[in-house]
Motif scaffolding. Structure first.
Motif, PDB file in Angstrom:
ATOM      1  N   ALA A   1      23.955  -8.945 -40.755  1.00  0.00           N
ATOM      2  CA  ALA A   1      24.163  -8.180 -39.525  1.00  0.00           C
ATOM      3  C   ALA A   1      23.663  -6.754 -39.666  1.00  0.00           C
ATOM      4  O   ALA A   1      23.861  -5.931 -38.774  1.00  0.00           O
ATOM      5  CB  ALA A   1      25.645  -8.186 -39.159  1.00  0.00           C
ATOM      6  N   GLY A   2      23.070  -6.439 -40.803  1.00  0.00           N
ATOM      7  CA  GLY A   2      22.457  -5.123 -40.964  1.00  0.00           C
ATOM      8  C   GLY A   2      23.333  -4.081 -41.620  1.00  0.00           C
ATOM      9  O   GLY A   2      22.992  -2.908 -41.663  1.00  0.00           O
TER      10      GLY A   2
ATOM     11  N   ASP B   1      30.581   4.546 -40.269  1.00  0.00           N
ATOM     12  CA  ASP B   1      29.458   5.454 -40.444  1.00  0.00           C
ATOM     13  C   ASP B   1      28.141   4.679 -40.440  1.00  0.00           C
ATOM     14  O   ASP B   1      27.159   5.100 -39.826  1.00  0.00           O
ATOM     15  CB  ASP B   1      29.624   6.225 -41.761  1.00  0.00           C
ATOM     16  N   GLN B   2      28.147   3.532 -41.121  1.00  0.00           N
ATOM     17  CA  GLN B   2      26.922   2.723 -41.143  1.00  0.00           C
ATOM     18  C   GLN B   2      26.603   2.156 -39.766  1.00  0.00           C
ATOM     19  O   GLN B   2      25.443   2.139 -39.335  1.00  0.00           O
ATOM     20  CB  GLN B   2      27.078   1.576 -42.143  1.00  0.00           C
ATOM     21  N   VAL B   3      27.643   1.702 -39.080  1.00  0.00           N
ATOM     22  CA  VAL B   3      27.426   1.097 -37.758  1.00  0.00           C
ATOM     23  C   VAL B   3      26.834   2.127 -36.797  1.00  0.00           C
ATOM     24  O   VAL B   3      25.916   1.829 -36.025  1.00  0.00           O
ATOM     25  CB  VAL B   3      28.756   0.521 -37.200  1.00  0.00           C
ATOM     26  N   MET B   4      27.338   3.373 -36.888  1.00  0.00           N
ATOM     27  CA  MET B   4      26.864   4.414 -35.951  1.00  0.00           C
ATOM     28  C   MET B   4      25.410   4.787 -36.199  1.00  0.00           C
ATOM     29  O   MET B   4      24.754   5.312 -35.310  1.00  0.00           O
ATOM     30  CB  MET B   4      27.745   5.659 -36.066  1.00  0.00           C
TER      31      MET B   4
ATOM     32  N   ARG C   1      17.943  -3.630 -36.910  1.00  0.00           N
ATOM     33  CA  ARG C   1      19.258  -3.785 -37.558  1.00  0.00           C
ATOM     34  C   ARG C   1      20.385  -3.626 -36.532  1.00  0.00           C
ATOM     35  O   ARG C   1      21.386  -4.320 -36.583  1.00  0.00           O
ATOM     36  CB  ARG C   1      19.416  -2.767 -38.681  1.00  0.00           C
ATOM     37  N   LEU C   2      20.183  -2.693 -35.602  1.00  0.00           N
ATOM     38  CA  LEU C   2      21.181  -2.501 -34.550  1.00  0.00           C
ATOM     39  C   LEU C   2      21.289  -3.763 -33.694  1.00  0.00           C
ATOM     40  O   LEU C   2      22.391  -4.226 -33.368  1.00  0.00           O
ATOM     41  CB  LEU C   2      20.802  -1.300 -33.682  1.00  0.00           C
ATOM     42  N   LEU C   3      20.124  -4.329 -33.342  1.00  0.00           N
ATOM     43  CA  LEU C   3      20.131  -5.557 -32.538  1.00  0.00           C
ATOM     44  C   LEU C   3      20.825  -6.691 -33.278  1.00  0.00           C
ATOM     45  O   LEU C   3      21.631  -7.435 -32.709  1.00  0.00           O
ATOM     46  CB  LEU C   3      18.695  -5.964 -32.201  1.00  0.00           C
ATOM     47  N   LYS C   4      20.511  -6.830 -34.566  1.00  0.00           N
ATOM     48  CA  LYS C   4      21.119  -7.892 -35.368  1.00  0.00           C
ATOM     49  C   LYS C   4      22.641  -7.732 -35.409  1.00  0.00           C
ATOM     50  O   LYS C   4      23.393  -8.696 -35.293  1.00  0.00           O
ATOM     51  CB  LYS C   4      20.565  -7.851 -36.799  1.00  0.00           C
ATOM     52  N   PHE C   5      23.069  -6.498 -35.583  1.00  0.00           N
ATOM     53  CA  PHE C   5      24.509  -6.260 -35.660  1.00  0.00           C
ATOM     54  C   PHE C   5      25.186  -6.581 -34.335  1.00  0.00           C
ATOM     55  O   PHE C   5      26.248  -7.218 -34.297  1.00  0.00           O
ATOM     56  CB  PHE C   5      24.779  -4.800 -36.056  1.00  0.00           C
TER      57      PHE C   5
END
Lengths: 285, 98
Positions: free
Chosen positions: A147-148, A164-167, A173-177
Motif C-alpha cells: 500500500a506504499g 507522517d508517512q501517509v501524509m 504510492r498515494l493511489l495504491k494506499f
C-alpha cells in the motif's frame, strides 16, 4: 443521529437496552460500528443499557487538534457518562479503548464497576513485547508495503510515524494506499493525521505500572490466542489483583472481528457474572 | 391494511436518504447491484447512521442489528443495495401488518 456534548466536543453515540450500564470503547482509527458488526451491542442490550460512542476524531464525533492521550480520552469517557446520566458502568475497551477504560478506572474508580480489556497495549508495558515473535507481523508489513507505507519492526505500533508517512505519500504510492484502505478509511486517517493523535497514543500519560496495579475492579484481560501482546496479558494478570486472563481462539489483535462469536460470548459471560443477571430471552422456559 | 411500500418505492427512498443524510448526490444510477462500501465509498459507521435515518424516515423500529451482524460475518464485509431493499421490504411488510 444521537449526539452529546462532553469535554467541549460533540460525540456521536448509540444506546440500546435496559439494565445496569455498560459502555463500549473502540480503538484508535476505528469507530463504534465494530460493536454492531461483532453483534456485541445487540447481545449485551438484552441484559444491560449498553452505550457505544465514537472517540473524538473518529466516526461521527468531532475532531479536535489535540487531546488524544489515554488520560484525555478517559476524561472524555467520564464526561460522556456524566452527560448521559450514567453514574457507574462496566467498560469494555478494545485496543487503545482498553487503555482508555483502565485509565478511567484510575481517575475515578468509584464509577467503573468492571473492566473488559480487549488486546490493549500499554506504554508502561511496551518493553515486555517482542514483536518479532508475532508470526503475522511480516505479512502485515508486506500488506503495508504493497500500500506504499514502509513499517519498521521497531515502529510498527507508532501511529505518529504511520500518519507522517501517509501524509507524505505522493503519486502512485498515494493511489495504491487509497485503493488499499478504501476512500472512507483514507479520509478518516487523513483527518486524524493532522492531529496529535499519533504522538498522544504513544504517551504513558500518567498510566504507570503502579497505577495499573492499583485498579482492583473485576477485570477480564481478553486477548487473541495469537495476539502480539500476550506478554501484556500475562503482566496484567500479575499486576492487577482481580484480573483474569482469557484467550479468544483463532484471533490475533482484532478478536471482535476475527472471532466475533467467541469474543462476544466471553464478554457477555463475564459481565453477567459481575451483575448476576440473566438475559430476558433466557428467562423463558 | 398493509401500507408497506413496494421495492421501487423503497429504492427511491434509499436514494433520497443517502443524499440527504450521507451527502451522496446524483444517485440516479443506484442499482440493485451497487455495493455500499466498494461502489458508494461508504464505511461501516455510515451503515449505522443510515440504519437510523431509515428508521426515522419510516417512523418504525427495524432490526438493523441483524443486518449489521450479517455484514460483519461476511469475508468481504459489504452488501448490495438490492439486499438492503429486500431486507427493508420484508421488515416494513411485517410492521405494516400490525
Amino acid at each position: 443521529m444521537p449526539r452529546i456534548t462532553a469535554s467541549g466536543i460533540g460525540f456521536h453515540y448509540q444506546q440500546q437496552g435496559k439494565g445496569p450500564d455498560v459502555v463500549l470503547v473502540h480503538g484508535m482509527t476505528g469507530d463504534l460500528s465494530i460493536w454492531f458488526l461483532s453483534q456485541l451491542l445487540g447481545t449485551l442490550s438484552r441484559s444491560f443499557r449498553t452505550t457505544a460512542y465514537d472517540l473524538r476524531g473518529h466516526g461521527y464525533s468531532d475532531v479536535s487538534p489535540s487531546g488524544y492521550t489515554s488520560a484525555d480520552q478517559a476524561r472524555d469517557l467520564l464526561a460522556i457518562m456524566d452527560a448521559l446520566g450514567i453514574e457507574r458502568a462496566a467498560v469494555v475497551g478494545h485496543s487503545f479503548g482498553g487503555v482508555i477504560a483502565l485509565h478511567a478506572a484510575v481517575i475515578d474508580p468509584e464509577r467503573i464497576t468492571a473492566l473488559v480489556l480487549s488486546d490493549p497495549s500499554f506504554a508502561a508495558l511496551r518493553h515486555l513485547e517482542d514483536l518479532n515473535r508475532w508470526g503475522h507481523w511480516e505479512s502485515f508489513r508486506q500488506e503495508a508495503a504493497n500500500a506504499g507505507v514502509e513499517l519498521s519492526g521497531e515502529h510498527w505500533y507508532d501511529l505518529a510515524r504511520f500518519f507522517d508517512q501517509v501524509m507524505h505519500l505522493e503519486g502512485e504510492r498515494l493511489l495504491k494506499f487509497r485503493q488499499a484502505v478504501g476512500l472512507p478509511g483514507f479520509k478518516r486517517l487523513m483527518r486524524l493525521a493532522h492531529t496529535t493523535c499519533g504522538e498522544d497514543a504513544k504517551a504513558e500519560a500518567g498510566l504507570t505500572l503502579e497505577c495499573i496495579g492499583s485498579v482492583d475492579q473485576p477485570t477480564l484481560a481478553l486477548f487473541g490466542s495469537e495476539s502480539p501482546f500476550l506478554a501484556t496479558a500475562a503482566s496484567l494478570s500479575e499486576l492487577m489483583p482481580r484480573c483474569r486472563q482469557r484467550l479468544v481462539p483463532d484471533a490475533r489483535h482484532r478478536a471482535p472481528e476475527e472471532n466475533a462469536v467467541a469474543f462476544v460470548a466471553l464478554v457477555e459471560e463475564f459481565l453477567l457474572e459481575q451483575h448476576s443477571t440473566v438475559p430476558a430471552s433466557r428467562t423463558q422456559p | 391494511m398493509n401500507t408497506a411500500p413496494d421495492r421501487d418505492e423503497i429504492q427511491r427512498d434509499l436514494a433520497a436518504i443517502l443524499e440527504a443524510r450521507l451527502g451522496l448526490a446524483g444517485l440516479g444510477s443506484l442499482e440493485h447491484e451497487t455495493r455500499f462500501f466498494a461502489d458508494l465509498g461508504l464505511a461501516s459507521i455510515d451503515a449505522v447512521v443510515l440504519g437510523e435515518a431509515i428508521q426515522e424516515h419510516y417512523d418504525r423500529a427495524i432490526p438493523f442489528n441483524l443486518m449489521m451482524a450479517d455484514i460483519g460475518s461476511r469475508s468481504e464485509r459489504d452488501f448490495a443495495i438490492g439486499e438492503l431493499v429486500d431486507f427493508l421490504h420484508i421488515q416494513l411488510a411485517k410492521s405494516g401488518e400490525r
